[in-house]
Design a protein around this motif. Structure first.
Motif, PDB file in Angstrom:
ATOM      1  N   TYR A 137      37.078 115.270  54.202  1.00  0.00           N
ATOM      2  CA  TYR A 137      36.394 115.140  53.006  1.00  0.00           C
ATOM      3  C   TYR A 137      35.260 114.836  53.142  1.00  0.00           C
ATOM      4  O   TYR A 137      34.567 114.069  53.551  1.00  0.00           O
ATOM      5  CB  TYR A 137      36.945 113.399  53.878  1.00  0.00           C
ATOM      6  CG  TYR A 137      36.740 112.213  52.682  1.00  0.00           C
ATOM      7  CD1 TYR A 137      38.165 112.052  52.028  1.00  0.00           C
ATOM      8  CD2 TYR A 137      36.133 110.848  53.103  1.00  0.00           C
ATOM      9  CE1 TYR A 137      37.973 111.291  51.220  1.00  0.00           C
ATOM     10  CE2 TYR A 137      36.133 110.115  51.584  1.00  0.00           C
ATOM     11  CZ  TYR A 137      36.666 109.630  50.921  1.00  0.00           C
ATOM     12  OH  TYR A 137      36.582 109.150  50.229  1.00  0.00           O
ATOM     13  N   GLY A 138      34.978 114.853  52.416  1.00  0.00           N
ATOM     14  CA  GLY A 138      33.383 116.018  51.445  1.00  0.00           C
ATOM     15  C   GLY A 138      32.910 116.088  52.734  1.00  0.00           C
ATOM     16  O   GLY A 138      33.393 117.423  53.756  1.00  0.00           O
ATOM     17  N   GLN A 139      31.574 115.570  53.288  1.00  0.00           N
ATOM     18  CA  GLN A 139      30.480 116.335  54.349  1.00  0.00           C
ATOM     19  C   GLN A 139      30.720 115.099  55.353  1.00  0.00           C
ATOM     20  O   GLN A 139      30.399 115.641  56.636  1.00  0.00           O
ATOM     21  CB  GLN A 139      28.992 115.776  53.947  1.00  0.00           C
ATOM     22  CG  GLN A 139      28.966 117.707  52.442  1.00  0.00           C
ATOM     23  CD  GLN A 139      29.368 118.429  52.887  1.00  0.00           C
ATOM     24  OE1 GLN A 139      29.333 119.302  53.794  1.00  0.00           O
ATOM     25  NE2 GLN A 139      29.887 119.195  52.193  1.00  0.00           N
ATOM     26  N   GLN A 140      32.014 114.147  55.139  1.00  0.00           N
ATOM     27  CA  GLN A 140      31.586 113.841  56.253  1.00  0.00           C
ATOM     28  C   GLN A 140      32.866 113.460  57.164  1.00  0.00           C
ATOM     29  O   GLN A 140      32.481 113.910  59.166  1.00  0.00           O
ATOM     30  CB  GLN A 140      31.359 111.745  55.636  1.00  0.00           C
ATOM     31  CG  GLN A 140      31.851 110.601  56.547  1.00  0.00           C
ATOM     32  CD  GLN A 140      31.661 109.400  55.495  1.00  0.00           C
ATOM     33  OE1 GLN A 140      31.695 109.285  54.610  1.00  0.00           O
ATOM     34  NE2 GLN A 140      31.913 107.929  56.227  1.00  0.00           N
ATOM     35  N   ILE A 141      34.079 113.775  57.185  1.00  0.00           N
ATOM     36  CA  ILE A 141      35.179 113.106  57.813  1.00  0.00           C
ATOM     37  C   ILE A 141      35.760 114.482  58.145  1.00  0.00           C
ATOM     38  O   ILE A 141      36.368 115.335  56.806  1.00  0.00           O
ATOM     39  CB  ILE A 141      36.120 112.019  57.876  1.00  0.00           C
ATOM     40  CG1 ILE A 141      35.066 110.903  57.182  1.00  0.00           C
ATOM     41  CG2 ILE A 141      37.284 112.139  58.277  1.00  0.00           C
ATOM     42  CD1 ILE A 141      36.535 110.093  56.132  1.00  0.00           C
ATOM     43  N   LYS A 142      36.961 115.319  59.177  1.00  0.00           N
ATOM     44  CA  LYS A 142      37.344 116.080  59.291  1.00  0.00           C
ATOM     45  C   LYS A 142      38.068 115.970  60.476  1.00  0.00           C
ATOM     46  O   LYS A 142      38.067 115.547  61.516  1.00  0.00           O
ATOM     47  CB  LYS A 142      36.059 117.120  59.777  1.00  0.00           C
ATOM     48  CG  LYS A 142      37.156 118.331  60.223  1.00  0.00           C
ATOM     49  CD  LYS A 142      35.768 119.261  60.869  1.00  0.00           C
ATOM     50  CE  LYS A 142      37.139 121.353  61.229  1.00  0.00           C
ATOM     51  NZ  LYS A 142      35.833 121.377  61.810  1.00  0.00           N
ATOM     52  N   LEU A 143      39.858 116.714  59.778  1.00  0.00           N
ATOM     53  CA  LEU A 143      40.632 116.324  60.343  1.00  0.00           C
ATOM     54  C   LEU A 143      41.483 118.003  60.356  1.00  0.00           C
ATOM     55  O   LEU A 143      41.028 118.168  59.874  1.00  0.00           O
ATOM     56  CB  LEU A 143      41.250 115.089  59.696  1.00  0.00           C
ATOM     57  CG  LEU A 143      41.629 113.955  58.738  1.00  0.00           C
ATOM     58  CD1 LEU A 143      40.432 113.702  58.159  1.00  0.00           C
ATOM     59  CD2 LEU A 143      43.274 113.637  58.722  1.00  0.00           C
ATOM     60  N   ASP A 144      41.409 117.977  62.013  1.00  0.00           N
ATOM     61  CA  ASP A 144      41.996 119.064  62.732  1.00  0.00           C
ATOM     62  C   ASP A 144      43.593 118.550  63.609  1.00  0.00           C
ATOM     63  O   ASP A 144      43.393 117.998  64.369  1.00  0.00           O
ATOM     64  CB  ASP A 144      40.820 119.608  63.903  1.00  0.00           C
ATOM     65  CG  ASP A 144      40.992 120.869  64.069  1.00  0.00           C
ATOM     66  OD1 ASP A 144      42.556 121.623  64.300  1.00  0.00           O
ATOM     67  OD2 ASP A 144      40.318 121.978  64.243  1.00  0.00           O
ATOM     68  N   ALA A 145      44.188 119.469  62.248  1.00  0.00           N
ATOM     69  CA  ALA A 145      45.775 118.999  63.024  1.00  0.00           C
ATOM     70  C   ALA A 145      46.424 119.781  64.000  1.00  0.00           C
ATOM     71  O   ALA A 145      47.348 119.284  65.220  1.00  0.00           O
ATOM     72  CB  ALA A 145      46.463 119.344  61.848  1.00  0.00           C
TER      73      ALA A 145
END
Length: 232
Positions: A137-145
């Protein structure tokens, strides 16, 4: 759905635990009972439960404290039980990481349905993890499934299993409104009754953990009387 699934039942009501244990055992589950809040971490490490059924009111350490303590390292489902009817107990239970919530007296067959629902959700988790999906999510939030992790500005965000599932579902449909009924069905594998607030409570909790202003959220937006979407 049973077989090879372990259920850890923590409740000081011996008669109730015997009833539930016998019922779950007859449906193919392996059940271990504790009647106090001591040695829970040791029991989890030894027994390796898939689901923990946790009473709110326990002698010594209460259920909320136990839930808060075990949640960071326990990836299975936590179902909380309580004899109290106050909504604040449900809110608090969900906020410290419970995945589901049932009020006593609980019928064994109803509890079984909720356990099976959580196990189906866990099965979906495994399938999702195999997709090796990563969402940014942009440069801010990262989700790793795969790792089932969330970072915000490179700092790890501790979400419960159900909270991650909900955020991942929104992320896979970024920019699309998802109805509350669909979110409830996807997360809990149970029909939405129009009253349950579990999805709303989890959204509130996720916003708080992502530092998303609840009054003017920029990440997860509420579509009044419809549902939620992860904003573009």
């Amino acid at each position: 759905m049973a077989g090879n699934y372990n259920v850890l039942l923590i409740d000081d009501d011996i008669e109730l635990t015997e009833l539930i244990s016998a019922y779950l055992s007859s449906n193919g589950f392996t059940v271990k009972c504790l009647h106090h809040g001591e040695n829970v971490l040791e029991a989890i490490e030894e027994f390796r439960p898939d689901v923990i059924i946790l009473d709110l009111m326990l002698p010594g350490i209460d259920g909320l404290t136990i839930c808060k303590n075990i949640r960071p390292d326990f990836n299975g489902a936590i179902i909380m039980l309580t004899a109290l009817g106050d909504d604040i107990d449900e809110v608090t239970g969900l906020e410290v990481g419970a995945d589901d919530y049932l009020a006593k007296p609980v019928k064994p067959r109803v509890l079984l349905a909720h356990i099976r629902s959580q196990l189906r959700r866990q099965s979906t988790i495994q399938q999702t993890s195999q997709e090796n999906g990563i969402f940014c999510y942009g440069q801010q939030i990262k989700l790793d499934a795969t790792k089932r992790t969330v970072t915000n500005n490179n700092e790890q965000v501790l979400l419960s299993s159900a909270e991650f599932d909900l955020l991942w579902l929104l992320a896979k449909n970024v920019g699309t409104i998802i109805k509350r009924e669909e979110l409830h069905q996807q997360i809990f594998r149970l029909p939405y009754d129009g009253i349950d607030r579990s999805i709303d409570l989890r959204i509130s909790r996720i916003r708080k953990k992502l530092n998303d202003d609840p009054k003017e959220p920029k990440i997860i937006k509420t579509v009044r009387n419809v549902g939620y979407l992860l904003a573009l």
